[in-house]
Motif scaffolding. Sequence first.
Motif, PDB file in Angstrom:
ATOM      1  N   GLN A 464       0.804  -1.214   0.000  1.00  0.00           N
ATOM      2  CA  GLN A 464       0.000   0.000   0.000  1.00  0.00           C
ATOM      3  C   GLN A 464       0.842   1.272   0.000  1.00  0.00           C
ATOM      4  OE1 GLN A 464      -3.427   0.152  -0.313  1.00  0.00           O
ATOM      5  NE2 GLN A 464      -3.119  -2.023  -0.753  1.00  0.00           N
ATOM      6  N   VAL A 465       2.166   1.133  -0.148  1.00  0.00           N
ATOM      7  CA  VAL A 465       3.028   2.317  -0.274  1.00  0.00           C
ATOM      8  C   VAL A 465       2.858   2.882  -1.673  1.00  0.00           C
ATOM      9  CG1 VAL A 465       5.388   3.163  -0.306  1.00  0.00           C
ATOM     10  CG2 VAL A 465       4.703   1.473   1.398  1.00  0.00           C
ATOM     11  N   LYS A 466       2.414   4.121  -1.756  1.00  0.00           N
ATOM     12  CA  LYS A 466       2.155   4.753  -3.049  1.00  0.00           C
ATOM     13  C   LYS A 466       2.778   6.144  -3.086  1.00  0.00           C
ATOM     14  CE  LYS A 466      -2.276   2.337  -3.541  1.00  0.00           C
ATOM     15  NZ  LYS A 466      -3.750   2.491  -3.648  1.00  0.00           N
ATOM     16  N   SER A 467       3.212   6.542  -4.270  1.00  0.00           N
ATOM     17  CA  SER A 467       3.736   7.890  -4.439  1.00  0.00           C
ATOM     18  C   SER A 467       2.589   8.893  -4.455  1.00  0.00           C
ATOM     19  CB  SER A 467       4.522   7.996  -5.753  1.00  0.00           C
ATOM     20  OG  SER A 467       5.638   7.133  -5.727  1.00  0.00           O
ATOM     21  N   LEU A 468       2.838  10.053  -3.894  1.00  0.00           N
ATOM     22  CA  LEU A 468       1.803  11.088  -3.870  1.00  0.00           C
ATOM     23  C   LEU A 468       1.693  11.746  -5.242  1.00  0.00           C
ATOM     24  CD1 LEU A 468       2.572  12.779  -0.432  1.00  0.00           C
ATOM     25  CD2 LEU A 468       0.802  11.094  -0.962  1.00  0.00           C
ATOM     26  N   PRO A 469       0.494  12.155  -5.648  1.00  0.00           N
ATOM     27  CA  PRO A 469       0.333  12.804  -6.960  1.00  0.00           C
ATOM     28  C   PRO A 469       0.962  14.182  -6.979  1.00  0.00           C
ATOM     29  CG  PRO A 469      -1.721  12.895  -5.714  1.00  0.00           C
ATOM     30  CD  PRO A 469      -0.787  12.029  -4.928  1.00  0.00           C
ATOM     31  N   ALA A 470       1.354  14.616  -8.170  1.00  0.00           N
ATOM     32  CA  ALA A 470       1.948  15.953  -8.330  1.00  0.00           C
ATOM     33  C   ALA A 470       0.829  16.973  -8.477  1.00  0.00           C
ATOM     34  CB  ALA A 470       2.870  15.971  -9.545  1.00  0.00           C
ATOM     35  N   THR A 471       0.196  17.321  -7.361  1.00  0.00           N
ATOM     36  CA  THR A 471      -0.931  18.246  -7.370  1.00  0.00           C
ATOM     37  C   THR A 471      -0.670  19.419  -6.433  1.00  0.00           C
ATOM     38  OG1 THR A 471      -2.089  17.087  -5.568  1.00  0.00           O
ATOM     39  CG2 THR A 471      -2.533  16.348  -7.831  1.00  0.00           C
ATOM     40  N   ALA A 472      -1.444  20.467  -6.633  1.00  0.00           N
ATOM     41  CA  ALA A 472      -1.338  21.646  -5.772  1.00  0.00           C
ATOM     42  C   ALA A 472      -1.701  21.302  -4.337  1.00  0.00           C
ATOM     43  CB  ALA A 472      -2.254  22.752  -6.299  1.00  0.00           C
ATOM     44  N   GLN A 473      -2.639  20.397  -4.180  1.00  0.00           N
ATOM     45  CA  GLN A 473      -3.095  20.029  -2.836  1.00  0.00           C
ATOM     46  C   GLN A 473      -1.976  19.388  -2.023  1.00  0.00           C
ATOM     47  OE1 GLN A 473      -6.688  17.332  -0.842  1.00  0.00           O
ATOM     48  NE2 GLN A 473      -6.656  17.720  -3.028  1.00  0.00           N
ATOM     49  N   VAL A 474      -1.213  18.491  -2.634  1.00  0.00           N
ATOM     50  CA  VAL A 474      -0.098  17.846  -1.951  1.00  0.00           C
ATOM     51  C   VAL A 474       0.971  18.881  -1.596  1.00  0.00           C
ATOM     52  CG1 VAL A 474       1.794  16.203  -2.213  1.00  0.00           C
ATOM     53  CG2 VAL A 474      -0.489  15.603  -3.025  1.00  0.00           C
ATOM     54  N   ALA A 475       1.336  19.727  -2.563  1.00  0.00           N
ATOM     55  CA  ALA A 475       2.374  20.727  -2.339  1.00  0.00           C
ATOM     56  C   ALA A 475       2.001  21.682  -1.209  1.00  0.00           C
ATOM     57  CB  ALA A 475       2.627  21.504  -3.629  1.00  0.00           C
ATOM     58  N   ALA A 476       0.737  22.116  -1.194  1.00  0.00           N
ATOM     59  CA  ALA A 476       0.298  23.050  -0.158  1.00  0.00           C
ATOM     60  C   ALA A 476       0.352  22.418   1.225  1.00  0.00           C
ATOM     61  CB  ALA A 476      -1.120  23.536  -0.468  1.00  0.00           C
ATOM     62  N   GLN A 477      -0.068  21.168   1.336  1.00  0.00           N
ATOM     63  CA  GLN A 477      -0.027  20.490   2.637  1.00  0.00           C
ATOM     64  C   GLN A 477       1.409  20.274   3.101  1.00  0.00           C
ATOM     65  OE1 GLN A 477      -2.543  17.041   3.154  1.00  0.00           O
ATOM     66  NE2 GLN A 477      -4.182  17.907   1.899  1.00  0.00           N
ATOM     67  N   GLN A 478       2.302  19.971   2.175  1.00  0.00           N
ATOM     68  CA  GLN A 478       3.703  19.794   2.556  1.00  0.00           C
ATOM     69  C   GLN A 478       4.313  21.112   3.040  1.00  0.00           C
ATOM     70  OE1 GLN A 478       5.445  18.054  -0.971  1.00  0.00           O
ATOM     71  NE2 GLN A 478       5.059  15.967  -0.261  1.00  0.00           N
ATOM     72  N   GLY A 479       4.000  22.204   2.368  1.00  0.00           N
ATOM     73  CA  GLY A 479       4.513  23.498   2.802  1.00  0.00           C
ATOM     74  C   GLY A 479       4.026  23.871   4.183  1.00  0.00           C
ATOM     75  N   ALA A 480       2.738  23.647   4.437  1.00  0.00           N
ATOM     76  CA  ALA A 480       2.178  23.954   5.757  1.00  0.00           C
ATOM     77  C   ALA A 480       2.798  23.072   6.833  1.00  0.00           C
ATOM     78  CB  ALA A 480       0.660  23.779   5.722  1.00  0.00           C
ATOM     79  N   TYR A 481       3.012  21.796   6.515  1.00  0.00           N
ATOM     80  CA  TYR A 481       3.619  20.869   7.477  1.00  0.00           C
ATOM     81  C   TYR A 481       5.043  21.309   7.835  1.00  0.00           C
ATOM     82  CZ  TYR A 481       6.385  16.817   8.911  1.00  0.00           C
ATOM     83  OH  TYR A 481       7.274  15.992   9.559  1.00  0.00           O
ATOM     84  N   LEU A 482       5.845  21.626   6.804  1.00  0.00           N
ATOM     85  CA  LEU A 482       7.242  21.967   7.061  1.00  0.00           C
ATOM     86  C   LEU A 482       7.367  23.260   7.863  1.00  0.00           C
ATOM     87  CD1 LEU A 482      10.128  21.041   6.563  1.00  0.00           C
ATOM     88  CD2 LEU A 482      10.156  22.446   4.499  1.00  0.00           C
ATOM     89  N   SER A 483       6.490  24.220   7.611  1.00  0.00           N
ATOM     90  CA  SER A 483       6.553  25.466   8.384  1.00  0.00           C
ATOM     91  C   SER A 483       6.283  25.205   9.867  1.00  0.00           C
ATOM     92  CB  SER A 483       5.550  26.483   7.824  1.00  0.00           C
ATOM     93  OG  SER A 483       4.217  26.047   8.013  1.00  0.00           O
ATOM     94  N   LYS A 484       5.379  24.282  10.156  1.00  0.00           N
ATOM     95  CA  LYS A 484       5.108  23.942  11.561  1.00  0.00           C
ATOM     96  C   LYS A 484       6.330  23.291  12.201  1.00  0.00           C
ATOM     97  CE  LYS A 484       0.121  23.357  10.888  1.00  0.00           C
ATOM     98  NZ  LYS A 484      -1.021  22.399  10.857  1.00  0.00           N
ATOM     99  N   CYS A 485       7.023  22.455  11.431  1.00  0.00           N
ATOM    100  CA  CYS A 485       8.239  21.830  11.963  1.00  0.00           C
ATOM    101  C   CYS A 485       9.303  22.882  12.269  1.00  0.00           C
ATOM    102  CB  CYS A 485       8.783  20.811  10.959  1.00  0.00           C
ATOM    103  SG  CYS A 485       7.732  19.349  10.723  1.00  0.00           S
ATOM    104  N   PHE A 486       9.479  23.848  11.367  1.00  0.00           N
ATOM    105  CA  PHE A 486      10.456  24.917  11.597  1.00  0.00           C
ATOM    106  C   PHE A 486      10.066  25.762  12.805  1.00  0.00           C
ATOM    107  CE2 PHE A 486      12.409  23.731   7.776  1.00  0.00           C
ATOM    108  CZ  PHE A 486      13.580  24.472   7.591  1.00  0.00           C
ATOM    109  N   ASN A 487       8.767  26.017  12.956  1.00  0.00           N
ATOM    110  CA  ASN A 487       8.308  26.840  14.070  1.00  0.00           C
ATOM    111  C   ASN A 487       8.512  26.156  15.418  1.00  0.00           C
ATOM    112  OD1 ASN A 487       7.506  28.724  12.186  1.00  0.00           O
ATOM    113  ND2 ASN A 487       5.340  28.163  12.261  1.00  0.00           N
TER     114      ASN A 487
END
Length: 582
Positions: A464-487
Motif C-alpha cells: 500500500q506504499v504509493k507515491s503522492l500525486p503531483a498536485t497543488a493540494q499535496v504541495a500546499a499540505q507539505q509546505g504547511a507541514y514543514l513550516s510547523k516543523c520549523f516553528n
Amino acid sequence: MTILSFFTRASRVFNGYPASSKLLLLCTLSLSGGGVVAYSESQADAGKTSVQVNEKDCKKKRVVVLGTGWAGISFLKDLDVSAYDVEVVSPRNYFAFTPLLPSVTCGTVEARSIVEPVRNMIKKRNGEVRFWEAECMKIDAANKKLLCRHTGENNLVGNDEFSLDYDYLVIAVGAQVNTFNTPGVLENCHFLKEVEDAQKIRRSVIDCFEKAVLPGLTEEERRINLHFVIVGGGPTGVEFAAELHDFVNEDLVNLYPSVKDLVKITVIQSGDHILNMFDERISCFAEQKFSRDGIDVQTGCRVISLSDKEITMKIKSTGEICSVPHGLVVWSTGVQTRPVVKDFMAQIGQANRRVLATDEWLRVKGSEDVYALGDCASINQRKVMEDISAIFKAADKDNSGSLTIKEFEDVIDDILVRYPQVKHYLKSKHLRDVTDLLKDPEGNPRDAVDIEGFKSALSHVDTQVKSLPATAQVAAQQGAYLSKCFNRKNQCEDNPEGPRRFKGSGRHQFRPFQYKHLGQFAPLGGEQAAAELPGDWVSMGQSTQWLWYSVYASKQVSWRTRVLVVSDWTRRFIFGRDSSRI
C-alpha cells in the motif's frame, strides 16, 4: 452619489485602518478541494516600515526558499519569520492559482485575476522576508551556496549573477513538462504549466479562427486550421478540452458563423480511459459527456512524433500508425525534474532517480539541512518489513520471543504514525483494528505470535506504499507541514513529539508528514463537473459545478484575487468571453 465616488470615498476611509479591519464577507462554501492555501488580507497589518538587517538578524539561521508556487508560498505563509532570516528566490515575482489555468486559455478568467505578487504577500510580514527575482542555476550542497541569475531584461546595467549562503534550504521549484523525448513536441506544441502558456494558447486559438475565415482557403484547409488536439487525458487536458468546447460553442460560433461546422476537438490518451486517476464512474461520465458534446476521445493511442502540420500516433491495439493534420496541439502528459534539481541529485548520489527523494520529514536524502516539497520531490516511505525485527524486539518487552496482543497494542500508535501504509492496508482489507492482522489464516484470534508469525502478518502491508500525486493540494499540505516543523524546531529538540525510533532509542523529533486527501474536481464544460469528495463520495452534474465555483473562489490567495475571479465569472455569464487577440 455615483458608484465611482462611493468607492473613492470608501477607499479613503478604509486606508486609515489596519488590514484586520478591512473585512469582506463572501458567502462561499469552504470545502477543501484541489490545492489548499490561502493568503488572507484579513491578517493584521504588520506595519509599513521595513526592517533592516542588523546584528541580531545575522545571528538567525538563514532559510532560503526556492520557488513561489504552492509549496513555497504555503511554507512562507505559516513560517514564524521572526525566528529566521528568510530569503526567497524565484524567476516569477508572483504566485499563480494554477488550477484555473485552463480557464485563462479561453478568457473565462483573466490571467491577472489568478496571480498575486509575491511582494504583496511578504510586505505583510513586516519586511522580514526578502525576495530576489532570479533563477537558481546551481545548488552547491557541499558549501551550502546557491548560484542565481536574474531573469529580467538583459539590457539593464549591473551583474545578473549572484550567490547566496544558506543554513536551511527549501527546494520548491516545481517541475517542467515531460515530452518523453517525442520528436517535434518542443517545437510544435503548446504547454499548460505557466500563466504565460495559457496566454499563448488563448492567442493561438483566436489565430486559428482568424486564419480559417480568410478568403481563398479550401474547406479542407479551414478544417485543418480548426482541428484542436489535446495530448493527455488527465485533469488539465480534459478541463482545457471542456473550456475550449464552451468557448467555441458559446462565443466563437457567433463571431465566426461561416466555419462553425468545421471545428473539431480531439483528446488523445495513451491509457484506456480519460481521467483514469479518478473513480471509474467519473471517467465514464466524462467520456459520455464528451461524446455528446462532439469531442473526439482517442484512447489507447501513443503519439510518436509531431510536425507543424500533423501529429503521428500509434494505435496500441492494432499497432497501426496514422497521421492526423492539426491546427493547434496542447501537450499535457505529465512532468519531469528541472535541470537544476537533476544537477543537485547528481551531487548527492541520486543521479539514477527520476525525482528527488526525501524521507517522511521532507528532508532530502544525502544532503544535510535541505528540504524538498511539491512536484520536484517524492517521499521515499520506509517499509515496515525493513524494520520488522526491530519492531518485534521493541514490542517484546519481556524478551520471551513471542508477542502478545497486549504488547502489540502498546506499539500500535507508533506503527500507524511511522508507517501510514498500515492504515491504508487495513482499509483496503476492510479490517477494523490493527490487531486483526495477528489472527490466524482461518480468522481466529491468537494469544501470541512469534517473529515468523509477525512477519507473515505484516508481509503484505507495504503493497500500500504509493507515491503522492503531483498536485497543488499535496504541495500546499507539505509546505504547511514543514513550516510547523520549523516553528517548533527548538521546542521539539527537548520534547520530541514524533513516534518512537524502533531502530535506536528515543523518539523522532516530529511526526512524519501524512497527506490528507481532501477531494478533487474535474470541470467538464456546459456547467457540468465531477468531483471525488472525502469519504469516497462521488458527485457529478450541475450542482457539482456550483460547488466547484464555491471552492475555487474560497481558496483564492487573497481577497483581491477572490473578488477578481468572481467578477470574471459574472462578466462571462453576462457578456460572454472576450475574443480579442491581446
